[in-house]
Design a protein around this motif. Structure first.
Motif, PDB file in Angstrom:
ATOM      1  N   SER A  22      15.421  -1.280  -1.664  1.00 40.33           N
ATOM      2  CA  SER A  22      16.020  -0.140  -0.977  1.00 40.33           C
ATOM      3  C   SER A  22      15.273   1.127  -1.382  1.00 40.33           C
ATOM      4  N   LEU A  23      14.970   1.960  -0.390  1.00 44.95           N
ATOM      5  CA  LEU A  23      14.218   3.189  -0.630  1.00 44.95           C
ATOM      6  C   LEU A  23      14.970   4.397  -0.099  1.00 44.95           C
ATOM      7  N   VAL A  24      14.821   5.510  -0.804  1.00 41.69           N
ATOM      8  CA  VAL A  24      15.135   6.825  -0.253  1.00 41.69           C
ATOM      9  C   VAL A  24      13.805   7.563  -0.191  1.00 41.69           C
ATOM     10  N   VAL A  25      13.332   7.828   1.031  1.00 43.07           N
ATOM     11  CA  VAL A  25      12.029   8.460   1.215  1.00 43.07           C
ATOM     12  C   VAL A  25      12.168   9.633   2.179  1.00 43.07           C
ATOM     13  N   ASP A  26      11.246  10.577   2.067  1.00 45.68           N
ATOM     14  CA  ASP A  26      11.305  11.724   2.964  1.00 45.68           C
ATOM     15  C   ASP A  26      10.549  11.424   4.259  1.00 45.68           C
ATOM     16  N   GLU A  27      10.603  12.374   5.180  1.00 48.44           N
ATOM     17  CA  GLU A  27      10.053  12.140   6.513  1.00 48.44           C
ATOM     18  C   GLU A  27       8.539  12.013   6.497  1.00 48.44           C
ATOM     19  N   GLU A  28       7.877  12.532   5.487  1.00 52.36           N
ATOM     20  CA  GLU A  28       6.429  12.372   5.381  1.00 52.36           C
ATOM     21  C   GLU A  28       6.084  10.979   4.872  1.00 52.36           C
ATOM     22  N   LEU A  60       2.757   1.569  -3.489  1.00 50.45           N
ATOM     23  CA  LEU A  60       1.903   2.056  -4.580  1.00 50.45           C
ATOM     24  C   LEU A  60       1.628   3.547  -4.431  1.00 50.45           C
ATOM     25  N   SER A  61       1.485   4.005  -3.210  1.00 50.49           N
ATOM     26  CA  SER A  61       1.286   5.435  -2.993  1.00 50.49           C
ATOM     27  C   SER A  61       2.530   6.214  -3.410  1.00 50.49           C
ATOM     28  N   TYR A  62       3.717   5.707  -3.091  1.00 51.97           N
ATOM     29  CA  TYR A  62       4.948   6.390  -3.482  1.00 51.97           C
ATOM     30  C   TYR A  62       5.042   6.522  -5.001  1.00 51.97           C
ATOM     31  N   PHE A  63       4.632   5.476  -5.713  1.00 46.75           N
ATOM     32  CA  PHE A  63       4.744   5.477  -7.170  1.00 46.75           C
ATOM     33  C   PHE A  63       3.686   6.362  -7.827  1.00 46.75           C
ATOM     34  N   PHE A  64       2.453   6.323  -7.333  1.00 47.48           N
ATOM     35  CA  PHE A  64       1.343   6.853  -8.118  1.00 47.48           C
ATOM     36  C   PHE A  64       0.605   8.034  -7.494  1.00 47.48           C
ATOM     37  N   ALA A  65       0.837   8.349  -6.215  1.00 45.35           N
ATOM     38  CA  ALA A  65       0.188   9.515  -5.621  1.00 45.35           C
ATOM     39  C   ALA A  65       0.998  10.759  -5.963  1.00 45.35           C
ATOM     40  N   SER A  66       0.380  11.692  -6.641  1.00 49.93           N
ATOM     41  CA  SER A  66       1.087  12.890  -7.097  1.00 49.93           C
ATOM     42  C   SER A  66       1.412  13.798  -5.915  1.00 49.93           C
ATOM     43  N   ARG A  67       2.685  14.145  -5.801  1.00 49.68           N
ATOM     44  CA  ARG A  67       3.111  15.130  -4.811  1.00 49.68           C
ATOM     45  C   ARG A  67       4.401  15.752  -5.307  1.00 49.68           C
ATOM     46  N   GLU A  68       4.375  17.046  -5.519  1.00 48.44           N
ATOM     47  CA  GLU A  68       5.549  17.736  -6.035  1.00 48.44           C
ATOM     48  C   GLU A  68       6.554  17.986  -4.917  1.00 48.44           C
ATOM     49  N   ASN A  69       7.714  18.476  -5.323  1.00 51.22           N
ATOM     50  CA  ASN A  69       8.761  18.881  -4.385  1.00 51.22           C
ATOM     51  C   ASN A  69       9.160  17.759  -3.430  1.00 51.22           C
ATOM     52  N   LYS A  88       6.359   7.614   7.119  1.00 45.95           N
ATOM     53  CA  LYS A  88       5.312   7.315   8.099  1.00 45.95           C
ATOM     54  C   LYS A  88       4.349   6.249   7.594  1.00 45.95           C
ATOM     55  N   MET A  89       4.301   6.026   6.288  1.00 50.87           N
ATOM     56  CA  MET A  89       3.358   5.073   5.718  1.00 50.87           C
ATOM     57  C   MET A  89       3.826   3.624   5.829  1.00 50.87           C
ATOM     58  N   LEU A  90       5.098   3.424   6.124  1.00 55.88           N
ATOM     59  CA  LEU A  90       5.655   2.074   6.148  1.00 55.88           C
ATOM     60  C   LEU A  90       5.428   1.399   7.504  1.00 55.88           C
ATOM     61  N   PRO A  91       5.092   0.095   7.512  1.00 55.13           N
ATOM     62  CA  PRO A  91       5.001  -0.632   8.779  1.00 55.13           C
ATOM     63  C   PRO A  91       6.391  -0.828   9.374  1.00 55.13           C
ATOM     64  N   LYS A  92       6.660  -0.171  10.475  1.00 56.58           N
ATOM     65  CA  LYS A  92       8.024  -0.096  11.015  1.00 56.58           C
ATOM     66  C   LYS A  92       8.589  -1.452  11.410  1.00 56.58           C
ATOM     67  N   ASP A  93       7.716  -2.415  11.732  1.00 55.28           N
ATOM     68  CA  ASP A  93       8.205  -3.727  12.159  1.00 55.28           C
ATOM     69  C   ASP A  93       8.615  -4.610  10.989  1.00 55.28           C
ATOM     70  N   LEU A  94       8.393  -4.149   9.759  1.00 51.54           N
ATOM     71  CA  LEU A  94       8.701  -4.970   8.583  1.00 51.54           C
ATOM     72  C   LEU A  94       9.866  -4.415   7.766  1.00 51.54           C
ATOM     73  N   VAL A  95      10.420  -3.287   8.193  1.00 45.45           N
ATOM     74  CA  VAL A  95      11.478  -2.637   7.417  1.00 45.45           C
ATOM     75  C   VAL A  95      12.636  -2.273   8.333  1.00 45.45           C
ATOM     76  N   GLN A 100       0.826  -1.205   0.000  1.00 44.52           N
ATOM     77  CA  GLN A 100       0.000   0.000   0.000  1.00 44.52           C
ATOM     78  C   GLN A 100       0.862   1.258   0.000  1.00 44.52           C
ATOM     79  N   ALA A 101       1.879   1.268   0.842  1.00 45.02           N
ATOM     80  CA  ALA A 101       2.776   2.420   0.880  1.00 45.02           C
ATOM     81  C   ALA A 101       3.538   2.559  -0.426  1.00 45.02           C
TER      82      ALA A 101
END
Length: 294
Positions: free
Chosen positions: A39-45, A17-26, A48-55, A14-15
């Motif tokens: 491996s991901l490079v993600v911002d602080e916002e 798919l949101s990273y790939f397809f939810a539009s958010r600029e900047n 928060k979508m990732l299940p912390k116990d699985l990553v 779920q997270a």
């Protein structure tokens, strides 16, 4: 920086798919599937979508700096050598149009100081407040470059992946229309040896694809670099985030031999991509510095 074990990907879908397809600029977002992990490079916002116990999440907070010159034969080497000389660890992401160097947040001011000694810098925002910047990348453009003496090479062996890769880009407006191809490329099971990547930046969506995935895109939607590329992995074990000089010592012999490269840092290791046509020559020069395993 985040690592998702491959067996946990479906539970993070779920997270993702949101990273790939939810539009958010900047924002800057990078997803890489390697033979050993996601491996991901993600911002602080987004994190928060990732299940912390699985990553696994890096304890280091990173800042993304934008090298605005674009990929070239010497970009990776010239940009990372001053940082290595200043004992600053880096991650590095090449894209179709440009390059990004990622430094620990606490080292950002020191990184800018090191780069100022080697380049004329164009900073987005007040240069005196660069350490306090939060979300906007620091723009770096090369006008002059002060060469530094080569640094000692790292001690890790190199491994040539058997898979080939293709570097491409699509317009952001076509991400949703090419959703079927992106889902095929990144979320359907494939060979464990492949290296694929999706990087969203302010200016583009840059892709590294395997041959099967390239063929899923509408021809008019995909802008491809000429030829195919071969990934070369660094190390037998996870590299960690403290060691300095890995990127520049990989790039230095290729720079001296005028061999273009793309570079991808991941949570556990790094990958240097060279064109298939240059592979034999690249391995010849890399063998002068490193143990290379085919």
């Amino acid at each position: 920086m985040v690592r998702i074990p491959k067996e946990n990907v479906n539970m993070c879908i779920q997270a993702l798919l949101s990273y790939f397809f939810a539009s958010r600029e900047n924002r800057f977002f990078s997803y890489t599937e390697s033979p050993v992990e996601i491996s991901l490079v993600v911002d602080e916002e987004d994190i928060k979508m990732l299940p912390k116990d699985l990553v696994d999440i890096s304890e280091v907070v990173w800042r993304v700096s934008h090298y605005m010159e674009g990929p070239s034969v010497g970009a990776v080497y010239r940009l990372t050598t001053p940082l290595a000389a200043a004992a600053i660890s880096v991650c590095y992401v090449s894209t179709f149009l440009t390059d990004f160097v990622i430094v620990p947040s606490e080292k950002l001011a020191a990184a800018v100081t090191a780069l100022r000694a080697a380049f004329h810098l164009k900073l987005e925002g007040d240069a005196d407040e660069v350490a306090a910047l939060t979300s906007e990348p620091v723009g770096v453009s090369e006008e002059t470059h002060v060469p530094l003496p080569p640094l000692p090479p790292h001690k890790h062996p190199l491994h040539v992946l058997q898979s080939t890769a293709f570097v491409a880009r699509i317009e952001k407006t076509q991400v949703k229309t090419e959703a079927h191809a992106l889902l095929y490329a990144f979320f359907l099971p494939k060979s464990n040896d492949r290296l694929v990547s999706f990087t969203w930046t302010d200016d583009e969506v840059s892709l590294i694809l395997d041959e099967q995935s390239v063929n899923q895109f509408t021809e008019s939607s995909l802008v491809r670099s000429p030829g195919s590329w071969r990934p070369i992995a660094v190390g037998d074990d996870p590299l960690g985030f403290d060691e300095t000089g890995i990127v520049c010592s990989q790039a230095e012999p290729l720079f001296q031999a005028h061999i273009p490269l793309f570079y991808l840092s991941t949570f556990s290791t790094d990958y240097t991509l060279v064109m298939q046509a240059d592979l034999d020559r690249a391995l010849e020069v890399l063998k002068t510095k490193f143990t290379v395993r085919l």
